[in-house]
Design an enzyme around this catalytic site. Structure first.
Site, PDB file in Angstrom:
ATOM      1  N   LYS A 271       1.032  -1.340  -0.006  1.00 14.93           N
ATOM      2  CA  LYS A 271       0.066   0.124  -0.133  1.00 14.93           C
ATOM      3  C   LYS A 271       0.871   1.354  -0.284  1.00 14.93           C
ATOM      4  CE  LYS A 271      -4.002  -1.792   2.951  1.00 14.93           C
ATOM      5  NZ  LYS A 271      -5.082  -1.702   1.761  1.00 14.93           N
ATOM      6  N   ARG A 345     -10.256 -11.513   3.748  1.00 17.97           N
ATOM      7  CA  ARG A 345     -11.204 -12.641   3.309  1.00 17.97           C
ATOM      8  C   ARG A 345     -10.492 -13.836   3.053  1.00 17.97           C
ATOM      9  NH1 ARG A 345     -12.037  -9.817  -2.532  1.00 17.97           N
ATOM     10  NH2 ARG A 345     -11.478  -8.306  -1.167  1.00 17.97           N
TER      11      ARG A 345
HETATM   12  N1  BES Z   1      -7.927  -3.472   5.186  1.00 16.73           N
HETATM   13  C1  BES Z   1      -8.104  -3.257   3.695  1.00 16.73           C
HETATM   14  C2  BES Z   1      -9.334  -2.567   3.583  1.00 16.73           C
HETATM   15  C3  BES Z   1      -9.422  -1.047   4.134  1.00 16.73           C
HETATM   16  C4  BES Z   1      -9.130   0.107   3.364  1.00 16.73           C
HETATM   17  C5  BES Z   1     -10.028  -0.985   5.232  1.00 16.73           C
HETATM   18  C6  BES Z   1      -9.293   1.218   3.875  1.00 16.73           C
HETATM   19  C7  BES Z   1     -10.213   0.530   5.712  1.00 16.73           C
HETATM   20  C8  BES Z   1      -9.766   1.367   5.162  1.00 16.73           C
HETATM   21  C9  BES Z   1      -8.152  -4.381   2.614  1.00 16.73           C
HETATM   22  O1  BES Z   1      -7.396  -5.703   3.194  1.00 16.73           O
HETATM   23  C10 BES Z   1      -7.710  -4.329   1.639  1.00 16.73           C
HETATM   24  O2  BES Z   1      -6.627  -3.875   1.478  1.00 16.73           O
HETATM   25  N2  BES Z   1      -8.759  -4.185   0.520  1.00 16.73           N
HETATM   26  C11 BES Z   1      -8.248  -4.044  -0.901  1.00 16.73           C
HETATM   27  C12 BES Z   1      -9.133  -5.114  -1.762  1.00 16.73           C
HETATM   28  C13 BES Z   1      -8.742  -5.277  -3.062  1.00 16.73           C
HETATM   29  C14 BES Z   1      -7.437  -5.587  -3.015  1.00 16.73           C
HETATM   30  C15 BES Z   1      -9.646  -6.165  -3.632  1.00 16.73           C
HETATM   31  C16 BES Z   1      -8.665  -2.668  -1.195  1.00 16.73           C
HETATM   32  O3  BES Z   1      -9.655  -1.964  -0.382  1.00 16.73           O
HETATM   33  O4  BES Z   1      -8.317  -2.203  -2.199  1.00 16.73           O
HETATM   34 MN    MN Z   2      -5.357  -5.580   2.584  1.00 17.89          MN
END
Ligand code: BES
Ligand code: MN
Ligand code: ZN
Length: 492
Positions: A271, A345
Site C-alpha cells: 500500500k 477474506r
Molecule cells: N484492510 C483493507 C481494507 C480497508 C481499506 C480498510 C481502507 C479500511 C480502510 C483490505 O485488506 C484491503 O486492502 N482491501 C483491498 C481489496 C482489494 C485488493 C480487492 C482494497 O480495499 O483495495
Molecule cells: Mn489489504
C-alpha cells in the site's frame, strides 16, 4: 473507568458538577428540550444564556452555563439536539448529544448528570450509551480522571430502567476495550500480544468464558492455508482464537467471526503510505468480536456465543505470499491469490469454516474488508450482506437500535463467475467495480450448509480520521460492538 448509574433524584435536585440538558433547534430560535423537568426560573435563565451565547441547538454545539437558579448542579451544559420535533428524539440524536456533552467535560467535571429527553427505555439506553462513549480516552494517554455519569430518566426509576443503564455501562466499557485495542499500534499488538490480552481480559472478567488458541503449527495441521498464507510473511505468526460463552439452557448459539489483521501493509501489493498509515486498525473486527462476547457474557444473556478472532500480520519478506500463489483453505477449496492486499477474506474464510464446523444457529462476520465499501457508502455507513433475508433484517434491526448505520447490499449470484480461476477452485478477487460485493461473494463460500450468515464490511465506520463528532471520537470508533450485542440479545 467511567461508571454509569441511574440518577436517584430529579434533574433540579441532582448534585453534580454538571447537569446536561438538550437544546433543540426551532424556527423561533433554540428551545430547551424537556424544559418541564426544571423550575421556571432555571428555564428562563437558560433561555437567556442561550440567546446571549448565540446558540442554535445544532448537533455538536455545546455550551456550559453557571449560576443557574433552581438547579443544584454547579453548572448546566447545553448540548445541541438538532431540529425540535413533536416525536421523541431518536437514538442517534440522543447518543450524539450526550456524547458531545461528555467529551467537552473530560477533565472539567468529576460528576455529570445527563437529563436529555428520555421518556422510554430505548431513549434512556441511548442517552446512557452516548454519554459513556463521549468519555473515551485511550488507555495509554488518559490524562484526566473520568467523570462519574448519572442518567436522569424520564421513564421512571423502575427495575427495567435501572437494568438498562447498567447494561449500557457494560456495553460501554467493553466497547472501550475494543477502541483501546484498535488504537494500539501494531508493534504493541501483534497476533501473539493480542492473544495474551484476550487471556488477560477473560481471566479478569467476572463472567465465565473459555479461550482456545491455534498457533501457526496448529493452523497448518488443521489445513488453514488462508490464514497461514497471509501470516507467513511476518515474523509475528498468525493465531486463530476462539472465545466461548456457553450458559446453561442457552436459547441459541451464535458465531461471531472478526478480521484481525494487526497490520496490513498490503503484502506484495504494498500500500502507498497514505493508505498504509492507519492499517493498525485492520483488526477492528476481531476487537469488536472480543468486546461483544465479553459484554454478552457479563450481561449473563441466555445465548451461547463463540467469537473467532482471525489474527495475522500482512507483511513482506522472503517468505511472504506471492501474487499467483495457490493455497488450500480449511474447507479444502483451493484459492488463487491474485492480490496479497485482499488478505482479510483469506483469514476470514478459514475462521468462518472453523466456526461453521461447530454448527452455530447463525453466523456473523465483521471486518474492515474493502476500500470499495467506503467508495459505495462513505465513512459512516457499513455494508451489510448475507445469505438469508430474514437474518439480514434482524441484523439491520439490531444496528438500528444500536444507532450504528448499516445498509443492506446485494450478493448478486451472477457475479460469482468473476471469481473463476484457471488454476484453482476460485480466485479471491475480481475487478474493483463492485469489490465490496465480490468480497462478500467469496466469503459466502465458507459458510457451512444451512447456516444463516451476515457479513458486515465496516472499513469506513470503524475508523474516524477527521475529528470527533457526537458520540464518535477521532480514530477508533468501536463501531459494531453495540450492534453485535443487540443482535445476540434479540435471541435472549
Ligand atoms: N484492510 C483493507 C481494507 C480497508 C481499506 C480498510 C481502507 C479500511 C480502510 C483490505 O485488506 C484491503 O486492502 N482491501 C483491498 C481489496 C482489494 C485488493 C480487492 C482494497 O480495499 O483495495
Ligand atoms: Mn489489504
Ligand atoms: Zn486488510
Amino acid at each position: 473507568m467511567t461508571t454509569l448509574k441511574l440518577a436517584t433524584r430529579p434533574a433540579p435536585a441532582v448534585a453534580a458538577d454538571a447537569l446536561v440538558m438538550g437544546l433543540a433547534k426551532d424556527a423561533e430560535g433554540p428551545v430547551l428540550a424537556g424544559a418541564d423537568v426544571l423550575p421556571a426560573d432555571a428555564v428562563a435563565h437558560l433561555a437567556e444564556a442561550a440567546k446571549t451565547l448565540g446558540l442554535k441547538g445544532s448537533p455538536d454545539e455545546v455550551a456550559r452555563v453557571v449560576g443557574v437558579p433552581g438547579v443544584t448542579a454547579k453548572s448546566v451544559v447545553l448540548t445541541g439536539l438538532g431540529p425540535a420535533g413533536d416525536a421523541a428524539y431518536d437514538g442517534v440524536v440522543l447518543r450524539r448529544a450526550a456524547g458531545a456533552a461528555l467529551r467537552s467535560l473530560i477533565g472539567k467535571a468529576a460528576t455529570v448528570a445527563v437529563a436529555l429527553p428520555a421518556p422510554d427505555l430505548a431513549s434512556v439506553t441511548a442517552v446512557a450509551d452516548g454519554a459513556y462513549a463521549g468519555t473515551y480516552q485511550y488507555e495509554r494517554r488518559a490524562s484526566a480522571a473520568e467523570p462519574t455519569v448519572t442518567v436522569v430518566s424520564g421513564a421512571g426509576r423502575g427495575a427495567a430502567v435501572k437494568a438498562a443503564v447498567e447494561r449500557a455501562d457494560v456495553v460501554g466499557s467493553r466497547r472501550r476495550l475494543a477502541m483501546d485495542l484498535i488504537t494500539l499500534p501494531a508493534n504493541l499488538l501483534t497476533p501473539e500480544l493480542f492473544v495474551q490480552r484476550v487471556k488477560r481480559e477473560v481471566k479478569a472478567s467476572p463472567a465465565k468464558l473459555t479461550v482456545s488458541v491455534m498457533d501457526e503449527a496448529a493452523l497448518a495441521k488443521a489445513g488453514c492455508g488462508g490464514i497461514i498464507g497471509v501470516g507467513q510473511g511476518s515474523d509475528n505468526p498468525p493465531r486463530m482464537v476462539s472465545v466461548t460463552y456457553r450458559p446453561a439452557g442457552a436459547k441459541a448459539s451464535i458465531a461471531l467471526v472478526g478480521k484481525g489483521i494487526t497490520f496490513d501493509t498490503g503484502g506484495y501489493r504494498l500500500k502507498p503510505i497514505e493508505g498504509m498509515l492507519t492499517m493498525k486498525h485492520d483488526m477492528a473486527g476481531a476487537a469488536d468480536v472480543l468486546a461483544a462476547v465479553l459484554a454478552v457474557a457479563e450481561l449473563g444473556l441466555p445465548v451461547a456465543v463463540t467469537g473467532w478472532l482471525c489474527l495475522a500480520e500482512n507483511m513482506i519478506s522472503g517468505n511472504a505470499q506471492r501474487p499467483g500463489d495457490v493455497v488450500t483453505m480449511r474447507t479444502g477449496m483451493t484459492v488463487e491469490i491474485l492480490d496479497p492486499d485482499a488478505e482479510g477474506r483469506m483469514v476470514l474464510g478459514d475462521g468462518m469454516a472453523l466456526a461453521s464446523e461447530k454448527k452455530p444457529d447463525v453466523m456473523v462476520d465483521i471486518a474492515t474488508l474493502t476500500g470499495m465499501q467506503m467508495t459505495a457508502l462513505g465513512r459512516r455507513i457499513a455494508g451489510l450482506m448475507g445469505n438469508d433475508e430474514a437474518f439480514l433484517a434482524r441484523v439491520a434491526a439490531a444496528a438500528e437500535v444500536a444507532g450504528e448505520a448499516m445498509w443492506v447490499m446485494p450478493l448478486p449470484r451472477d457475479y460469482r463467475s468473476s471469481l473463476d480461476s484457471p488454476v484453482a477452485d476460485i480466485a479471491h478477487k475480481a475487478e474493483a467495480w463492485g469489490g465490496m460485493l465480490t468480497a462478500g461473494i467469496f466469503l459466502a463460500e465458507f459458510v457451512g450448509a444451512g447456516i444463516p450468515w451476515a457479513h458486515i464490511d465496516m472499513a469506513g465506520p470503524s475508523w474516524n480520521p477527521l475529528g470527533a463528532y457526537g458520540n464518535v471520537p477521532k480514530g477508533a470508533t468501536g463501531y459494531g460492538v453495540t450492534t453485535l450485542v443487540e443482535l445476540v440479545e434479540s435471541y435472549a
